[in-house]
Design a protein around this motif. Structure first.
Motif, PDB file in Angstrom:
ATOM      1  N   LYS A  34      54.005-112.502  78.558  1.00 10.94           N
ATOM      2  CA  LYS A  34      52.801-112.749  77.766  1.00 10.94           C
ATOM      3  C   LYS A  34      53.154-113.586  76.537  1.00 10.94           C
ATOM      4  CE  LYS A  34      50.286-110.070  80.320  1.00 10.94           C
ATOM      5  NZ  LYS A  34      49.413-110.655  81.298  1.00 10.94           N
ATOM      6  N   GLU A  36      52.612-115.141  72.673  1.00 10.97           N
ATOM      7  CA  GLU A  36      52.127-114.552  71.426  1.00 10.97           C
ATOM      8  C   GLU A  36      50.690-115.000  71.166  1.00 10.97           C
ATOM      9  OE1 GLU A  36      54.572-114.999  67.971  1.00 10.97           O
ATOM     10  OE2 GLU A  36      56.384-115.018  69.193  1.00 10.97           O
ATOM     11  N   LYS A  37      49.819-114.042  70.905  1.00 11.24           N
ATOM     12  CA  LYS A  37      48.402-114.356  70.696  1.00 11.24           C
ATOM     13  C   LYS A  37      48.181-115.211  69.449  1.00 11.24           C
ATOM     14  CE  LYS A  37      46.539-110.353  73.065  1.00 11.24           C
ATOM     15  NZ  LYS A  37      45.712-109.159  72.971  1.00 11.24           N
ATOM     16  N   LYS A  38      48.923-114.922  68.390  1.00  6.55           N
ATOM     17  CA  LYS A  38      48.748-115.662  67.141  1.00  6.55           C
ATOM     18  C   LYS A  38      49.146-117.130  67.324  1.00  6.55           C
ATOM     19  CE  LYS A  38      49.850-115.291  62.249  1.00  6.55           C
ATOM     20  NZ  LYS A  38      50.580-114.549  61.223  1.00  6.55           N
ATOM     21  N   GLN A  40      49.216-118.761  70.234  1.00  7.37           N
ATOM     22  CA  GLN A  40      48.284-119.387  71.171  1.00  7.37           C
ATOM     23  C   GLN A  40      46.970-119.769  70.482  1.00  7.37           C
ATOM     24  OE1 GLN A  40      48.734-120.162  74.670  1.00  7.37           O
ATOM     25  NE2 GLN A  40      50.782-119.978  73.816  1.00  7.37           N
TER      26      GLN A  40
END
Length: 115
Positions: A34, A36-38, A40
């Motif tokens: 996965k 990193e959301k930040k 992305q």
């Protein structure tokens, strides 16, 4: 006689190695890493997210997006390296800024350009 045996040995070994191709042997329960959301969310502004890379690879290799599996993701805001399995074949891609390319390509190579 020595030349004949040498030629046969060379021919057989060449044919054996020519038949071997690399394939991704992944377990059935493999989970993609996965991102990193930040990171992305920051890359979303310049269309350089994982989903954008998936679309780029699908178009470049003429395959479906479902056939692309990420093996390793290593990225920062300015660059990234990605190991992927494309329709059973391992490949590596890189990102420089918002540009995706295969890992072995040199964007500054001008030998193929026309004048």
């Amino acid at each position: 006689m020595k030349k004949l045996l040498f030629t046969i040995g060379l021919l057989v070994s060449t044919l054996i190695f020519a038949q071997q191709t690399e394939k991704c042997d992944l377990p059935k329960d493999y989970q993609e890493p996965k991102p990193e959301k930040k990171l992305q969310s920051g890359l979303k502004r310049v269309n350089a997210t994982i989903n954008d890379l998936r679309r780029h690879i699908a178009v470049e290799n003429d395959c479906d997006e479902k056939e692309i599996i990420f093996l390793r993701i290593s990225e920062q805001m300015g660059n990234g390296m990605y190991s992927v399995c494309v329709a059973g074949k391992p490949m590596k891609y890189k990102r420089m800024g918002s540009v995706f390319m295969r890992a072995n390509e040199n964007p500054f190579d001008t030998s193929n350009s026309t004048k």
